[in-house]
Design an enzyme around this catalytic site. Sequence first.
Site, short mmCIF file in Angstrom:
data_model
loop_
_atom_site.label_atom_id
_atom_site.label_comp_id
_atom_site.label_asym_id
_atom_site.label_seq_id
_atom_site.Cartn_x
_atom_site.Cartn_y
_atom_site.Cartn_z
N TYR A 46 21.80 21.43 16.41
CA TYR A 46 20.40 21.86 16.29
C TYR A 46 19.78 21.94 17.69
O TYR A 46 19.18 22.96 18.07
CB TYR A 46 19.62 20.87 15.41
CG TYR A 46 18.17 21.26 15.19
CD1 TYR A 46 17.20 20.95 16.14
CD2 TYR A 46 17.80 22.00 14.07
CE1 TYR A 46 15.88 21.34 15.95
CE2 TYR A 46 16.48 22.39 13.88
CZ TYR A 46 15.53 22.06 14.83
OH TYR A 46 14.23 22.46 14.66
N LYS A 69 3.56 7.35 -7.99
CA LYS A 69 2.28 7.51 -7.29
C LYS A 69 2.48 7.09 -5.83
O LYS A 69 2.57 5.91 -5.52
CB LYS A 69 1.20 6.66 -7.95
CG LYS A 69 -0.21 7.00 -7.47
CD LYS A 69 -1.27 6.35 -8.36
CE LYS A 69 -2.68 6.77 -7.97
NZ LYS A 69 -3.07 6.37 -6.59
N GLU A 126 1.11 14.58 -1.30
CA GLU A 126 0.84 13.38 -0.48
C GLU A 126 1.61 13.47 0.83
O GLU A 126 2.78 13.86 0.85
CB GLU A 126 1.31 12.14 -1.27
CG GLU A 126 0.53 10.91 -1.00
CD GLU A 126 -0.83 10.90 -1.73
OE1 GLU A 126 -1.09 11.80 -2.54
OE2 GLU A 126 -1.61 9.97 -1.48
N LYS A 149 1.13 12.48 -16.82
CA LYS A 149 0.39 13.72 -17.12
C LYS A 149 0.94 14.36 -18.39
O LYS A 149 2.17 14.38 -18.58
CB LYS A 149 0.56 14.74 -15.99
CG LYS A 149 0.16 14.26 -14.61
CD LYS A 149 0.63 15.25 -13.55
CE LYS A 149 0.42 14.67 -12.18
NZ LYS A 149 1.02 15.53 -11.12
N1 LIG Z 1 -5.53 11.39 -7.26
C1 LIG Z 1 -4.60 12.14 -7.86
O1 LIG Z 1 -4.88 13.02 -8.62
C2 LIG Z 1 -3.16 11.88 -7.59
C3 LIG Z 1 -2.65 11.02 -6.64
C4 LIG Z 1 -1.23 11.01 -6.61
C5 LIG Z 1 -0.38 10.27 -5.74
N2 LIG Z 1 -0.90 9.43 -4.81
N3 LIG Z 1 0.95 10.38 -5.85
C6 LIG Z 1 1.52 11.19 -6.76
C7 LIG Z 1 0.74 11.93 -7.64
C8 LIG Z 1 1.40 12.81 -8.63
N4 LIG Z 1 2.73 12.85 -8.64
O2 LIG Z 1 0.71 13.48 -9.38
C9 LIG Z 1 -0.65 11.84 -7.54
S1 LIG Z 1 -1.88 12.65 -8.46
#
Ligand SMILES: NC(=O)c1cc2c(N)ncc(C(N)=O)c2s1
Length: 321
Positions: A40, A118, A173, A289
Amino acid sequence: MEAMTFQAAEKRSAELRDELNQYSYEYYVQDQPSVEDFVYDKKYQELVEIETEYPDLITPESPTQRVGGKILEGFEKVVHDIPLYSLNDVFNKEELIAFDERVKKAVGHPVSYCVELKIDGLSISLKYENGVFVQGATRGDGTVGENITENLKTVKSIPLRLKEPLSIEVRGECYMPKASFVKLNQQREEEGKEVFANPRNAAAGSLRQLDTRVAAKRNLSTFLYTLADFGPLESTTQDHALNEMSRLGFRTNPEHRVCETIDEVWEYIENFHETREQLDYEIDGIVIKVNDFSIQDDLGFTVKAPRWATAYKFPPEEAQT
Ligand SMILES: NC(=O)c1cc2c(N)ncc(C(N)=O)c2s1
């Protein structure tokens, strides 16, 4: 190296850019490098020499544009066309089941959930026009954020050009891997500087730097998880949207899963509550979700949060070293 003609330089720089961006994608997005670093570095040096001789050949997605070098006066404000929502939290199994009951009551039948880790980082929104990265912003208050495009260009897992020339907007994120956080704090202690309390603060501090060379050295990474402006994409579920984002060149978290019952969701939560120390990055919970976008639309939002999602928060443990 004798001077190349402009035509030869144009052809060679395009070849090098594509090769280097592919290597970078394999290394930073897929975590599966296909060449040694010295391969690289050698090609990168060749591209720098050509671009130094012919600056007109520099393009927005050239890997040489990732090292930063701008000192910004400040961050401009960005109004998010599509607001970034926040999540209602749940803290135990009973509250999680109550969430599922509310959803089933409103929808009239059981639903599938897409469950995702998360990530404990900084929420960002990335805008692409015809496949080119044009704007990156912080979440801010969900409606107004800060333009941190120049700093986000130095984050190697953020594609500067998508695999298709689409105009879309995605959210995710930006985080600092645990190992990078430990190394950074050791460095700061040696330099007599104040250390960061946790990787989230370190990531936020790095993206708020006005000197983009600082952000470039912080080894930040990303997981993208929301398609905000779909452009021409026609995903009908969250799970499919994650796969599309990955196909387009974004780094997405491999641990996402579709669960058919809330018991399956709870199993997933218990598993990651136990094993999260083994992850290279910090998480502070699990996001649940409704998987189907048409059901999400039917459920809609309360004043500030979706009715079709919740965040299960892990109990705060003693500070993770
Ligand atoms: N505040 C929010 O709507 C979210 C915050 C976060 C987070 N810190 N990490 C992952 C997700 C995810 N996979 O949806 C979400 S969604």
